[in-house]
Design an enzyme around this catalytic site. Structure first.
Site, PDB file in Angstrom:
ATOM      1  N   GLN A 250       0.988  -1.144   0.138  1.00 41.64           N
ATOM      2  CA  GLN A 250       0.304   0.245   0.134  1.00 41.64           C
ATOM      3  C   GLN A 250       0.707   1.367   0.000  1.00 41.64           C
ATOM      4  O   GLN A 250       0.643   2.270  -0.109  1.00 41.64           O
ATOM      5  CB  GLN A 250      -1.303  -0.034   1.582  1.00 41.64           C
ATOM      6  CG  GLN A 250      -1.931  -0.960   1.389  1.00 41.64           C
ATOM      7  CD  GLN A 250      -2.833  -1.300   0.217  1.00 41.64           C
ATOM      8  OE1 GLN A 250      -3.096  -0.135  -0.630  1.00 41.64           O
ATOM      9  NE2 GLN A 250      -2.517  -1.882  -0.905  1.00 41.64           N
ATOM     10  N   GLU A 318      -8.291   2.132   6.040  1.00 40.88           N
ATOM     11  CA  GLU A 318      -8.861   1.743   4.472  1.00 40.88           C
ATOM     12  C   GLU A 318      -9.431   0.268   3.725  1.00 40.88           C
ATOM     13  O   GLU A 318     -10.383  -0.691   3.950  1.00 40.88           O
ATOM     14  CB  GLU A 318      -8.609   2.342   3.139  1.00 40.88           C
ATOM     15  CG  GLU A 318      -8.927   1.500   2.421  1.00 40.88           C
ATOM     16  CD  GLU A 318      -8.140   2.357   0.419  1.00 40.88           C
ATOM     17  OE1 GLU A 318      -6.974   2.868   0.376  1.00 40.88           O
ATOM     18  OE2 GLU A 318      -8.644   2.190  -0.605  1.00 40.88           O
ATOM     19  N   ASP A 352      -7.330  -5.858  -4.574  1.00 42.70           N
ATOM     20  CA  ASP A 352      -7.656  -4.278  -5.788  1.00 42.70           C
ATOM     21  C   ASP A 352      -7.611  -5.169  -7.143  1.00 42.70           C
ATOM     22  O   ASP A 352      -7.768  -4.136  -7.794  1.00 42.70           O
ATOM     23  CB  ASP A 352      -5.284  -4.272  -5.592  1.00 42.70           C
ATOM     24  CG  ASP A 352      -5.138  -3.054  -4.479  1.00 42.70           C
ATOM     25  OD1 ASP A 352      -6.234  -3.445  -3.756  1.00 42.70           O
ATOM     26  OD2 ASP A 352      -3.997  -3.847  -4.002  1.00 42.70           O
ATOM     27  N   HIS A 411     -49.799  23.436   6.019  1.00 40.59           N
ATOM     28  CA  HIS A 411     -49.924  21.621   6.291  1.00 40.59           C
ATOM     29  C   HIS A 411     -51.431  21.297   6.474  1.00 40.59           C
ATOM     30  O   HIS A 411     -51.645  20.496   6.545  1.00 40.59           O
ATOM     31  CB  HIS A 411     -48.481  21.248   7.099  1.00 40.59           C
ATOM     32  CG  HIS A 411     -47.332  21.638   6.509  1.00 40.59           C
ATOM     33  ND1 HIS A 411     -46.615  22.897   6.495  1.00 40.59           N
ATOM     34  CD2 HIS A 411     -46.666  20.631   6.605  1.00 40.59           C
ATOM     35  CE1 HIS A 411     -45.216  22.500   5.817  1.00 40.59           C
ATOM     36  NE2 HIS A 411     -45.561  21.677   5.580  1.00 40.59           N
TER      37      HIS A 411
HETATM   38  N1  LIG Z   1      -8.992   4.356  -1.694  1.00 35.52           N
HETATM   39  C1  LIG Z   1      -8.781   4.398  -2.627  1.00 35.52           C
HETATM   40  O1  LIG Z   1     -10.041   3.748  -2.628  1.00 35.52           O
HETATM   41  C2  LIG Z   1      -7.794   4.533  -3.454  1.00 35.52           C
HETATM   42  C3  LIG Z   1      -6.834   5.545  -3.821  1.00 35.52           C
HETATM   43  N2  LIG Z   1      -5.824   4.791  -4.482  1.00 35.52           N
HETATM   44  C4  LIG Z   1      -4.803   6.342  -4.752  1.00 35.52           C
HETATM   45  O2  LIG Z   1      -5.324   7.366  -5.884  1.00 35.52           O
HETATM   46  C5  LIG Z   1      -4.443   8.065  -5.564  1.00 35.52           C
HETATM   47  C6  LIG Z   1      -3.724   8.021  -7.297  1.00 35.52           C
HETATM   48  O3  LIG Z   1      -2.433   8.799  -7.108  1.00 35.52           O
HETATM   49  P1  LIG Z   1      -1.924   9.923  -8.415  1.00 35.52           P
HETATM   50  O4  LIG Z   1      -1.310   8.347  -8.664  1.00 35.52           O
HETATM   51  O5  LIG Z   1      -1.948  10.677  -7.620  1.00 35.52           O
HETATM   52  O6  LIG Z   1      -2.756   9.993  -9.561  1.00 35.52           O
HETATM   53  P2  LIG Z   1      -4.339  10.950  -9.303  1.00 35.52           P
HETATM   54  O7  LIG Z   1      -4.963  10.644 -10.999  1.00 35.52           O
HETATM   55  O8  LIG Z   1      -5.220  10.673  -8.621  1.00 35.52           O
HETATM   56  O9  LIG Z   1      -3.602  12.493  -9.712  1.00 35.52           O
HETATM   57  C7  LIG Z   1      -3.024  12.450 -10.870  1.00 35.52           C
HETATM   58  C8  LIG Z   1      -3.010  14.301 -10.864  1.00 35.52           C
HETATM   59  O10 LIG Z   1      -2.927  15.122 -10.130  1.00 35.52           O
HETATM   60  C9  LIG Z   1      -3.005  16.465 -10.130  1.00 35.52           C
HETATM   61  N3  LIG Z   1      -1.696  17.062  -9.778  1.00 35.52           N
HETATM   62  C10 LIG Z   1      -0.999  16.606  -9.462  1.00 35.52           C
HETATM   63  N4  LIG Z   1       0.479  17.153  -8.370  1.00 35.52           N
HETATM   64  C11 LIG Z   1      -0.390  18.274  -8.341  1.00 35.52           C
HETATM   65  C12 LIG Z   1      -0.141  19.743  -8.266  1.00 35.52           C
HETATM   66  N5  LIG Z   1       1.232  19.871  -7.059  1.00 35.52           N
HETATM   67  N6  LIG Z   1      -1.458  20.580  -7.253  1.00 35.52           N
HETATM   68  C13 LIG Z   1      -2.611  20.179  -7.954  1.00 35.52           C
HETATM   69  N7  LIG Z   1      -2.506  19.287  -9.179  1.00 35.52           N
HETATM   70  C14 LIG Z   1      -1.832  18.127  -8.987  1.00 35.52           C
HETATM   71  C15 LIG Z   1      -2.841  16.576 -11.648  1.00 35.52           C
HETATM   72  O11 LIG Z   1      -4.150  16.932 -12.131  1.00 35.52           O
HETATM   73  C16 LIG Z   1      -2.465  14.972 -12.060  1.00 35.52           C
HETATM   74  O12 LIG Z   1      -3.483  14.431 -13.430  1.00 35.52           O
HETATM   75  C17 LIG Z   1      -2.622   7.209  -4.837  1.00 35.52           C
HETATM   76  O13 LIG Z   1      -2.851   8.344  -3.369  1.00 35.52           O
HETATM   77  C18 LIG Z   1      -3.344   5.752  -4.264  1.00 35.52           C
HETATM   78  O14 LIG Z   1      -3.254   5.502  -3.565  1.00 35.52           O
HETATM   79  C19 LIG Z   1      -5.578   4.400  -5.788  1.00 35.52           C
HETATM   80  C20 LIG Z   1      -7.095   3.272  -5.457  1.00 35.52           C
HETATM   81  C21 LIG Z   1      -7.803   3.025  -5.042  1.00 35.52           C
HETATM   82  N1  LIG Z   2      -4.805  -0.861  -3.212  1.00 28.39           N
HETATM   83  C1  LIG Z   2      -5.575   0.430  -3.941  1.00 28.39           C
HETATM   84  C2  LIG Z   2      -5.888  -0.185  -5.481  1.00 28.39           C
HETATM   85  C3  LIG Z   2      -5.230  -0.340  -6.201  1.00 28.39           C
HETATM   86  C4  LIG Z   2      -4.919  -0.441  -7.589  1.00 28.39           C
HETATM   87  N2  LIG Z   2      -4.100  -1.350  -8.172  1.00 28.39           N
HETATM   88  C5  LIG Z   2      -3.690  -1.226  -7.346  1.00 28.39           C
HETATM   89  N3  LIG Z   2      -4.567  -1.136  -5.837  1.00 28.39           N
HETATM   90  C6  LIG Z   2      -6.700   1.525  -2.812  1.00 28.39           C
HETATM   91  O1  LIG Z   2      -7.571   0.782  -2.874  1.00 28.39           O
HETATM   92  O2  LIG Z   2      -5.907   1.294  -2.372  1.00 28.39           O
HETATM   93 ZN   LIG Z   3      -3.262  -1.549  -4.078  1.00 24.91          ZN
END
Ligand SMILES: NC(=O)C1=CN([C@@H]2O[C@H](COP(=O)(O)OP(=O)(O)OC[C@H]3O[C@@H](n4cnc5c(N)ncnc54)[C@H](O)[C@@H]3O)[C@@H](O)[C@H]2O)C=CC1
Ligand SMILES: N[C@@H](Cc1c[nH]c[nH+]1)C(=O)O
Ligand SMILES: [Zn+2]
Length: 420
Positions: A250, A318, A352, A411
């Site tokens: 994670q 989570e 995942d 009412h």
């Molecule tokens: N809780 C959940 O169910 C899940 C959570 N995640 C989380 O999703 C996230 C994915 O993150 P990323 O890879 O970063 O992709 P993302 O698509 O969430 O974010 C990327 C975008 O963030 C914006 N950004 C980046 N730096 C910036 C700045 N300084 N100012 C303003 N905007 C900015 C940009 O527009 C960029 O396109 C991770 O934190 C991951 O742990 C992923 C899958 C499931």
């Molecule tokens: N572990 C991620 C989801 C994930 C996408 N791909 C791999 N992992 C989350 O739920 O926060």
């Molecule tokens: Zn994951």
């Protein structure tokens, strides 16, 4: 309970900055539409895009850019997710009952939202699995218009082809090249190219998550599914290698991700800490994972499993893994988590990708009151009632009295006119 490793505390100043930055982006997109989205894509993702909409030809082409095995395994994962979503749909039922007051019928209908916008993260890694999770579930729930978006991959200067393929397999109706807070704003208010949606779903980094928080109300949102987290409850029977790698699995998602070990065994702590050092040096993603562990990692030594359960229920992570000699007993006592992984052969990685439960899950303690994405996220249980002349008479006395207590004369009169 003893904290053997504590996270560095997060600065309030930083949070304030995040709120301001995101508010500025949201406002800009609301005022300027497409142009703002493209400018922000250039600024944050480094890509100059001529348009936001991704054509069906580009989606078709993506199939030629990914391995056959990727397509097949995405189809496998898709089938698993669909299977579980359909089973969950079976437990949602419309209700229609004759009230115990004669002449009164009560019910609720299941009504899917008309449109939704799925956010697929793509900043650090392409996450085709996240495309499957939101889009398939929306389609099983009966959403007619499912839009999907993802920021460009720097390597491809477009949405990563595996993500495009996953969006297509899942059944997206429209695909947009955009990410971050600007994508959330575009879905919320609409732009020249994008019709606004009724509900936004999907995970994202702190910018995406903060944007969802800010627009909530102007649009529906699923939950606050931010940077990934795992809490592992382990005793002396746990396999240290499994525990260490699951913490890093994670942590490698994001420097803001969080791993927490809650254990009764000091010996396990020493073993896990040694392995963490070893693994971060081995993993290509080790730098991100190490940063997340250093900043947000937490190790708590507890007196017994009961105390571990209390900690987990308070932190509401989570993902929650249980690796103990009493897995089932411990699991039954756990009440706050996005998704629970029971036993040493059940790493979060299965959830995942392929087990079939949804991986879009609430973070930052919001699992105390919310759950992950499921068909119910997209379906409203909207109420109705039908009252006959006899029913109106039966309900009238109590209704008119309560209206008069509240001083709401119209009412009261609306009932009086019907029964007098
Ligand atoms: N809780 C959940 O169910 C899940 C959570 N995640 C989380 O999703 C996230 C994915 O993150 P990323 O890879 O970063 O992709 P993302 O698509 O969430 O974010 C990327 C975008 O963030 C914006 N950004 C980046 N730096 C910036 C700045 N300084 N100012 C303003 N905007 C900015 C940009 O527009 C960029 O396109 C991770 O934190 C991951 O742990 C992923 C899958 C499931
Ligand atoms: N572990 C991620 C989801 C994930 C996408 N791909 C791999 N992992 C989350 O739920 O926060
Ligand atoms: Zn994951």
């Amino acid at each position: 309970m003893k904290a053997l490793k504590t996270p560095k505390s997060s600065s309030i100043q930083q949070d304030h900055e995040l709120v301001e930055t995101v508010a500025g982006i949201v406002k800009k997109v609301q005022l300027e539409g497409d142009q703002a989205v493209m400018e922000l894509t250039k600024k944050f993702d480094g890509i100059d895009t001529g348009s936001i909409r991704v054509s069906s030809q580009e989606i078709k082409n993506a199939y030629n850019l990914v391995e056959k095995a990727t397509i097949e395994h995405l189809q496998y994962a898709a089938a698993q997710i669909k299977f579980f979503a359909e089973k969950q749909l079976e437990c949602l039922k419309p209700v229609e009952v004759a009230s115990n007051v004669a002449g009164v019928t009560l019910g609720h209908r299941l009504i899917p939202v008309k449109s939704c916008g799925a956010y697929i993260p793509g900043g650090r890694y392409p996450l085709p699995s996240s495309a499957l999770m939101s889009i398939i579930t929306a389609k099983v729930a009966g959403v007619k218009r499912v839009a999907a978006c993802c920021p460009p991959s720097r390597e491809h200067k477009a949405i990563h082809p595996a993500v495009l393929v996953a969006m297509d397999i899942a059944g997206a109706d429209e695909v947009y090249l955009m990410g971050g807070a600007q994508a959330i704003a575009a879905y919320t208010y609409g732009t020249q190219t994008i019709d606004k949606v009724d509900l936004i779903v999907g995970p994202g980094n702190k910018f995406v998550n903060e944007a969802k928080r800010q627009v909530m109300g102007a649009v529906g949102i699923d939950s606050l599914a931010g940077p990934s987290e795992v809490l592992i409850i382990a005793d002396e029977s746990a396999v240290p290698e499994y525990v260490a790698i699951d913490l890093l699995a994670q942590c490698e998602h994001d420097p803001s991700a969080r791993g927490i070990l809650v254990t009764t065994s000091e010996k396990l702590v020493a073993e896990v800490e040694a392995l963490l050092k070893q693994y971060v040096n081995m993993l290509p993603t080790g730098q991100t994972a190490a940063k997340a562990w250093e900043d947000n990692g937490h190790i708590l030594l507890v007196d017994d499993l009961e105390e571990a359960i209390a900690v987990a229920n308070e932190l509401a992570p989570e993902h929650l893994e249980v690796q103990t000699s009493k897995d089932d007993e411990v699991s039954k006592a756990l009440t706050n988590y996005g998704s629970l992984f029971i036993g040493k052969y059940t790493p979060v990685s299965f959830g995942d990708y392929v087990s079939g439960t949804n991986h879009i899950l609430p973070t930052a303690g919001t699992a105390k009151y919310s759950n992950g994405v499921w068909v119910g996220t997209f379906i409203k249980t909207s109420f109705y009632q039908k009252v006959s002349a006899e029913g109106a008479k039966n309900l009238s006395a109590a209704c008119m009295h309560l209206a008069s207590v509240e001083g709401l004369c119209a009412h009261q009169k609306s009932v009086a006119l019907r029964v007098e």
